[in-house]
Design an enzyme around this catalytic site. Sequence first.
Site, PDB file in Angstrom:
ATOM      1  N   ARG A 117      -0.838  -2.711   5.545  1.00 49.66           N
ATOM      2  CA  ARG A 117      -0.759  -1.343   4.613  1.00 49.66           C
ATOM      3  C   ARG A 117      -1.148  -2.504   3.388  1.00 49.66           C
ATOM      4  O   ARG A 117      -1.430  -2.315   2.206  1.00 49.66           O
ATOM      5  CB  ARG A 117      -0.357  -0.141   4.107  1.00 49.66           C
ATOM      6  N   GLU A 169      12.873   9.840   3.213  1.00 48.95           N
ATOM      7  CA  GLU A 169      12.014   8.766   2.767  1.00 48.95           C
ATOM      8  C   GLU A 169      13.262   8.873   1.111  1.00 48.95           C
ATOM      9  O   GLU A 169      12.368   7.754   1.139  1.00 48.95           O
ATOM     10  CB  GLU A 169      10.508   9.737   2.291  1.00 48.95           C
TER      11      GLU A 169
END
Lengths: 110, 565
Positions: free
Chosen positions: B290, B378
């Site tokens: 990414r 997260e």
Amino acid sequence: MTETSILLIQRGRHGEIPRWERFEIPYEPGQSVLDGIRQIRASTDPSLAIRFSCINANACKECMIRVDAKVVYACMCRLEPREMRLQPLASKKLVRDLVTEIAPPDEILG
Amino acid sequence: MARTHIDTDVLIIGAGGAGMAAALSAAEAGARVLLVDRSLIGRGGATVMAQMTVAVALGEEQPDSVAAHFADTMAAGRGLCDARLAAIVCQDGPAAIRRLDAWHVGWARHQDGRIRQAHAPGHDRPRCVYVDFLATGPAVSRTLRAQVQRQGNAIRRIGDLFVTDLVVNEGKAAGAVGFSLADGRPVSIAAPAVIIATGGLTRLYRRNSASANMGGDGYALALRAGAELLDMEFVQFFPIGHLAPRMIGMDPIMWDPFRYKLGGRLLNGQGREFLDEYGMPEDGRYVVTRDKATYVILKEVAAGRGSPSGGAWLSFRHVPEADLRAAFGPVIDRLAANGIDLTKNDIEVSPIAHYHMGGIRVTPELETRIDNLFAAGEAVGGSNGANRLSGNAITEALVFGHRAGQIAAERASGGAAWPEAAAQSRLDLVTAGTGQQTENPAALIVELQALMADRVGPFRTGPALQLALAGIDGLRTRLGDIPSGHPGSYDQSRLDWFDLRNMLLVAEAVTLAALSRTESRGAHQREDHPGLDEAWTLNQNLALDGNRLHLTRIAVPATAPELAA
């Protein structure tokens, strides 16, 4: 000439007499009614209440309202260059404006 | 309005994947659990938005090992992962995925019953489980939610409850304060153990792939409570976020599964494949990580070779219609409703804020430097270093949630007294109000998102970051110290005020860390400091000192755990 969408929105809190307010926003193809509401909040009236989380994935299923008397997800309903009438769900207890109490009873702070 | 006070053992803030996993294991360990969310339980957050991949060394597609998954995770992190945390994700992942399987989440399977595992970029083999079609996140959320509901009174769930601050007493977590969105009523929660499971900060950016409620609340809560944040400069941009034509009812990261299953071709504005020109040949497969893909797409756009809307073309025109239909069934119809026929039309994609590698600094017990204050999912920093491997986010949510829930439950026994004096100033803010509104906080949020996208996006420079800091300061002045209006029924503008208060603190943390790191690594690319600098193989730590953020550089934790080969 730029086209406009006219959103007539039923407003008010639980227990108040509902009132209709009219908002005009520039129309752009490919926008949802939720996009239009978010635009009104940022440009004109941040007190306009609408429940949503996921914006446009239709994953959270929180933005259910009535558009022209039909129950829809605001994120899935296409904004159109005409007058559209937005109301809270009729079958749920009103909280404010387009926000209704849609959580199960045991997930609400009593 | 009278305040509502609640007593619990374990308070979990955020009811996404990590929060629900934490609630389940804390309840299983015998604790009374209170699971709160600012929105509805199990609907907001990032897990529900996940489209496809969950990385886990199950070895169903082909032989695999925890050590191999760990090696890929560490390599993706470009030298900055906390190996102890990364090892927990890889090691505990298989059990977490099998637990969901037993709860009938519906992992896609081969005809012989083996769970299907797709090959995602950055992995050395097929490792990512999923639920068809584009339904992984909703299925995981629904499954966890059903399990949470089955616990009955052991897990009390309260939605529409916004936590404004944590309460700490003598260096130890004691609970939280906030307000009920439905009526603006102040709420205090006494809890001897608290877990922050509020997800990331993608709402700081104009174009993002997460829920509107992910403005970094948990990072701000942690900082103000005295905990530290780690490596806040590493914001992951998802390279192929949907850009054009505009669509409704589709998640902007929906093209990822298409690339896993069908490859697809990434083309520049001249209709030419360009990844190989940057030394990243794809050969019709989906292999480029990414951070690298984000970098090259934006480089092409900067060189004047972008698509008309300023991104890259993604093309599936070479894929037969029957193959498209077999791989994505109903999604093809949803695309048709938006006027898109992939056999005829290419679509435009560009990088979009997607995930945060940085986060709350924790020990391998997932505990912050404040005793009994934990983080999960997260919200945690360190496990992904400078770049997260595809598929590790849901695994991390489940694994960290499970672990934090267990440990918090153990710590919560014995209870704690509610420190009314310590809570008072924080409660004062909940009930404060200017009575009027001079600025539109919803508009200020839009301004902040533009500022972060333009100055603290995938490409950064010292001068732009300095401008960002000044801009954040200006927005803070316009926001003021006192919430606008009065507490009341679903006052969304007041909610925006509290959101922006958190977002500005977190935006400053990201920008300060980005300014300080004078190198380019993973998701942090400094145009004025190109290339990775070995001397910068360091983590950056942030804490609040009064009202000021204080940044220090610390060594990357070196402990290499023993893993099954």
